[in-house]
Design a protein around this motif. Structure first.
Motif, PDB file in Angstrom:
ATOM      1  N   VAL A  34       0.837  -1.205   0.000  1.00 45.84           N
ATOM      2  CA  VAL A  34       0.000   0.000   0.000  1.00 45.84           C
ATOM      3  C   VAL A  34       0.873   1.256   0.000  1.00 45.84           C
ATOM      4  O   VAL A  34       0.615   2.211  -0.745  1.00 45.84           O
ATOM      5  N   GLN A  38       1.051   4.154  -2.886  1.00 49.37           N
ATOM      6  CA  GLN A  38       0.873   5.582  -2.629  1.00 49.37           C
ATOM      7  C   GLN A  38       2.013   6.387  -3.256  1.00 49.37           C
ATOM      8  O   GLN A  38       1.786   7.448  -3.844  1.00 49.37           O
ATOM      9  N   ASP A  41       1.684   6.350  -7.045  1.00 51.52           N
ATOM     10  CA  ASP A  41       0.566   7.206  -7.435  1.00 51.52           C
ATOM     11  C   ASP A  41       0.999   8.674  -7.421  1.00 51.52           C
ATOM     12  O   ASP A  41       0.687   9.442  -8.334  1.00 51.52           O
ATOM     13  N   LEU A  53      -1.307  -2.568  -5.421  1.00 50.58           N
ATOM     14  CA  LEU A  53      -2.529  -2.743  -4.633  1.00 50.58           C
ATOM     15  C   LEU A  53      -3.135  -4.128  -4.840  1.00 50.58           C
ATOM     16  O   LEU A  53      -3.689  -4.720  -3.907  1.00 50.58           O
ATOM     17  N   ALA A  65      -7.002  -0.414   4.013  1.00 53.91           N
ATOM     18  CA  ALA A  65      -6.182   0.654   3.427  1.00 53.91           C
ATOM     19  C   ALA A  65      -5.973   0.417   1.940  1.00 53.91           C
ATOM     20  O   ALA A  65      -6.019   1.355   1.136  1.00 53.91           O
ATOM     21  N   THR A  68      -9.267   1.102   0.105  1.00 56.05           N
ATOM     22  CA  THR A  68      -9.546   2.541   0.069  1.00 56.05           C
ATOM     23  C   THR A  68      -8.660   3.257  -0.928  1.00 56.05           C
ATOM     24  O   THR A  68      -9.129   4.088  -1.723  1.00 56.05           O
ATOM     25  N   GLN A  69      -7.358   2.948  -0.904  1.00 59.52           N
ATOM     26  CA  GLN A  69      -6.431   3.559  -1.860  1.00 59.52           C
ATOM     27  C   GLN A  69      -6.817   3.201  -3.292  1.00 59.52           C
ATOM     28  O   GLN A  69      -6.783   4.051  -4.192  1.00 59.52           O
ATOM     29  N   HIS A  72      -9.827   5.321  -4.436  1.00 56.23           N
ATOM     30  CA  HIS A  72      -9.424   6.673  -4.847  1.00 56.23           C
ATOM     31  C   HIS A  72      -8.790   6.646  -6.240  1.00 56.23           C
ATOM     32  O   HIS A  72      -9.061   7.514  -7.080  1.00 56.23           O
ATOM     33  N   LEU A  73      -7.954   5.641  -6.472  1.00 56.29           N
ATOM     34  CA  LEU A  73      -7.251   5.535  -7.745  1.00 56.29           C
ATOM     35  C   LEU A  73      -8.242   5.342  -8.896  1.00 56.29           C
ATOM     36  O   LEU A  73      -8.144   6.010  -9.940  1.00 56.29           O
ATOM     37  N   ALA A 103     -13.469   7.901   0.934  1.00 61.07           N
ATOM     38  CA  ALA A 103     -13.430   7.374  -0.438  1.00 61.07           C
ATOM     39  C   ALA A 103     -14.841   7.221  -0.995  1.00 61.07           C
ATOM     40  O   ALA A 103     -15.119   7.624  -2.134  1.00 61.07           O
TER      41      ALA A 103
END
Length: 232
Positions: A34, A38, A41, A53, A65, A68-69, A72-73, A103
């Motif tokens: 993760v 980040q 990204d 991910l 996490a 959620t990431q 967003h992506l 998110a």
């Protein structure tokens, strides 16, 4: 690219080099993937971020996490259905996980469901009234509801992306275009058009001067109403 951007990019590359050490360990954790996602990204490498991910979710399909990431992506890529699915999976894994509510709220905003986005923002602020991400989501909700003041908020958000010289170039170009248009209309003796352009430019300047304070007051009043809510 300005020196500050170069410095930031060098720091991200250094962070990525350190992250690779953790990823190349005998048994990397989902958190390491993760973190790597980040960083990639932030370096505008979404394809690599997705791969990392997926690796995290392969180790733990309910890793909040990572979900959620990933949400967003996908939202930023325009895949709203997939973003909503990932955010929902994160909420199912942990209904109280505030980043997942953030998110989900942004996905709702992207889909035009302002009321649902507001509920997610309320949940986050109920847990921590100073949560920055929650306050930003709340501001985004209020911006969507107010077309006049919301236009400034969206303009300001767009202007804040990128380098300082990009923002300066946009402002200078806008000023020059407006002034050239006014001069041309004046030379052609188009009095009414000249007046409209002059007043329009003056109105734009006044709007960008007063809108920030008015928007902040609107957000503050809306937050005060939320805090007075007995369910808050």
């Amino acid at each position: 690219m300005c020196s500050s951007d170069l410095t930031a990019e060098r720091k991200l590359e250094d962070a990525w080099a350190h992250c690779l050490i953790a990823l190349q360990a005998a048994a990397p954790t989902p958190d390491a993937f993760v973190l790597g996602a980040q960083i990639r990204d932030l370096l505008d490498d979404r394809a690599h971020a997705r791969e990392l991910l997926r690796e995290a979710l392969a180790l733990d399909a309910a890793h909040t996490a990572a979900l959620t990431q990933f949400s967003h992506l996908e939202r930023r890529s325009g895949a709203y259905d997939e973003a909503a699915r990932l955010a929902q999976l994160a909420l199912e894994a942990d209904p109280g996980y505030r980043p997942a509510h953030i998110a989900a709220g942004y996905v709702d905003l992207a889909r035009g469901d302002v009321a649902s986005a507001e509920q997610h923002a309320k949940f986050v602020l109920h847990g921590d009234s100073n949560d920055r991400a929650g306050l930003e989501l709340w501001a985004a909700v209020q911006a969507r509801r107010s077309r006049v003041l919301g236009t400034w908020w969206r303009w300001n958000t767009w202007m804040c992306v990128g380098e300082d010289r990009r923002r300066l170039a946009i402002l200078m170009a806008g000023y020059l275009i407006a002034q050239i248009a006014i001069i041309i209309s004046d030379e052609l003796d188009l009095t009414r058009l000249t007046l409209v352009l002059s007043l329009g430019w003056l109105g734009f300047c006044a709007y960008t001067w007063f809108a920030p304070a008015l928007f902040q007051r609107m957000v503050a009043r809306s937050l005060e109403a939320v805090r007075l809510d007995p369910d808050f």
